[in-house]
Design an enzyme around this catalytic site. Structure first.
Site, mmCIF file in Angstrom:
data_model
loop_
_atom_site.group_PDB
_atom_site.id
_atom_site.type_symbol
_atom_site.label_atom_id
_atom_site.label_comp_id
_atom_site.label_asym_id
_atom_site.label_seq_id
_atom_site.Cartn_x
_atom_site.Cartn_y
_atom_site.Cartn_z
ATOM 1 N N ARG A 103 -22.079 7.990 -27.218
ATOM 2 C CA ARG A 103 -22.021 7.926 -25.749
ATOM 3 C C ARG A 103 -21.588 9.306 -25.326
ATOM 4 N NH1 ARG A 103 -20.081 3.286 -21.779
ATOM 5 N NH2 ARG A 103 -22.196 2.710 -22.375
ATOM 6 N N HIS A 130 -30.152 5.192 -20.537
ATOM 7 C CA HIS A 130 -29.359 4.130 -21.189
ATOM 8 C C HIS A 130 -30.338 3.160 -21.866
ATOM 9 C CE1 HIS A 130 -25.946 1.865 -22.205
ATOM 10 N NE2 HIS A 130 -25.487 1.526 -21.025
ATOM 11 N N GLN A 133 -29.344 -0.455 -23.184
ATOM 12 C CA GLN A 133 -29.114 -1.402 -22.095
ATOM 13 C C GLN A 133 -30.434 -2.009 -21.616
ATOM 14 O OE1 GLN A 133 -26.051 -2.393 -20.488
ATOM 15 N NE2 GLN A 133 -27.514 -3.935 -19.839
ATOM 16 N N ASP A 212 -26.570 -1.512 -10.011
ATOM 17 C CA ASP A 212 -25.512 -0.939 -10.850
ATOM 18 C C ASP A 212 -24.487 -0.351 -9.888
ATOM 19 O OD1 ASP A 212 -24.063 0.016 -13.002
ATOM 20 O OD2 ASP A 212 -25.453 1.627 -13.514
ATOM 21 N N CYS A 249 -25.749 -4.358 -15.388
ATOM 22 C CA CYS A 249 -25.366 -3.999 -16.759
ATOM 23 C C CYS A 249 -23.857 -4.100 -16.992
ATOM 24 C CB CYS A 249 -25.885 -2.610 -17.114
ATOM 25 S SG CYS A 249 -25.123 -1.284 -16.162
ATOM 26 N N ARG A 277 -26.820 -7.393 -25.538
ATOM 27 C CA ARG A 277 -26.559 -6.062 -26.103
ATOM 28 C C ARG A 277 -26.311 -6.183 -27.609
ATOM 29 N NH1 ARG A 277 -24.694 -1.848 -22.947
ATOM 30 N NH2 ARG A 277 -25.094 -0.680 -24.856
HETATM 31 N N1 CP Z 1 -23.249 -1.612 -19.687
HETATM 32 C C1 CP Z 1 -22.510 -0.817 -20.495
HETATM 33 O O1 CP Z 1 -22.991 0.133 -21.111
HETATM 34 O O2 CP Z 1 -21.220 -1.229 -20.629
HETATM 35 P P1 CP Z 1 -20.043 -0.332 -21.246
HETATM 36 O O3 CP Z 1 -19.916 0.917 -20.385
HETATM 37 O O4 CP Z 1 -18.835 -1.212 -21.169
HETATM 38 O O5 CP Z 1 -20.417 0.032 -22.651
#
Ligand code: CP
Length: 305
Positions: A103, A130, A133, A212, A249, A277
């Site tokens: 990340r 992403h 996701q 989002d 998400c 996920r």
């Molecule tokens: N949707 C998502 O990526 O959640 P997190 O930021 O908690 O990983």
């Protein structure tokens, strides 16, 4: 030697491969109480430069439930960004583990790391995209509504990494995507995206309404007034198809981008989306690791010896 399989952008991976990953995720979900031990002896490094609940939990559990191990580090705990270069970090991690999940806000840095790595690099979210996701989202949509092809997906609010990846996915999986966002943000949308400022027109006859948070990680203090017409609420949901679903998400910025009644209504599939996920992460890891010798079928111990 087989090529290293990275999972960084949906647009870099053939559609039939992505379809295969989704089919595998579906099978793994069906057999979730009898997980095949296909990652036995394998390790995943995870590095985070932002908070995470779902990405961290789902990748950690995906590896462990299928027999593997994980090492988790925050960006401020490793030498990358300090004295050590991206190249050196990629080379060193490639000697310790079998795949890396990042990340990392900067997608160019992630790509640079993938060029130096001799193991798969998986995008756990950048400022641009992403992909994990959106794979989970497509699995969820198809579970609830059947094949996504031809469905109308309406996005509301800001242009961000999630909406960017929906735009990529709409071209690969052939669904109609409309982005309902304030006029001044239309120029931020990816080229070729169907963008409107009219939230009601976007919601009309939609199969899926998705949003989002208007304030992404790192954007704290951003003005949100212009986004209020794009809040997914009962009035917008009423314009959609009778069986339309609401997606997010997570985490929700309570209750800005979605009203509480919609987020907690029967149309809301947000927790199925979060669960998916985990199943999708397993299938993405399996695809990435297949070229490193992972069989998608479990090998009984007696045969492996
Ligand atoms: N949707 C998502 O990526 O959640 P997190 O930021 O908690 O990983």
């Amino acid at each position: 030697m087989k090529p290293v399989r990275h999972f960084i952008d949906l647009s870099e991976i053939p559609g039939d491969t992505l379809r295969g990953i989704l089919a595998h995720a579906h099978d793994l979900k069906k057999n979730k109480f009898n997980p095949p031990q296909i990652f036995k002896g394998l390790s995943l490094a995870m590095v985070f430069d932002k908070r995470s609940t779902r990405t961290r939990m789902s990748f950690d559990l995906a590896m462990k439930q299928l027999g593997g191990h994980t090492v988790v580090m925050n960006m401020d705990e490793i030498q990358l960004g300090g004295a050590e270069s991206v190249e050196s970090t990629a080379n060193v991690l490639s000697r310790y583990v079998d795949a890396i999940m990042l990340r990392m806000s900067n997608q160019d840095m992630m790509k640079e790391l993938s060029r130096h790595a001799s193991i798969p690099v998986i995008n756990g979210m950048t400022n641009q995209s992403h992909p994990c996701q959106i794979m989970a989202d497509i699995l969820t949509i198809e579970e609830k509504l059947g094949p996504i092809e031809g469905k109308k997906v309406a996005w509301f609010g800001d242009i961000n990494n999630v909406s960017n990846t929906f735009v990529q996915a709409s071209k690969i999986f052939n669904f109609d995507l409309v982005l309902a966002v304030p006029e001044d943000l239309h120029g931020k949308a990816p080229k070729g995206a169907n963008v409107t400022a009219d939230a009601k027109a976007a919601a009309k006859n939609a199969d899926v309404l998705v949003t989002d948070t208007w304030v992404s990680l790192g954007q704290e203090g951003k003005a949100i007034e212009k986004f209020w017409p794009y809040q997914v609420n009962g009035a917008l949901m009423n314009l959609a198809k009778n069986n339309a679903i609401f997606m997010h998400c997570l985490p929700i910025h309570e209750w800005e981008e979605v009203s509480e009644d919609v987020a907690k209504s029967p149309a809301s599939v947000i927790y199925d989306e979060a669960e998916n996920r985990l199943h999708v992460q397993k299938a993405i890891l399996a695809w990435c690791l297949e070229n490193a010798g992972v069989s998608l079928q479990e090998t009984p111990d007696s045969e492996a010896e």
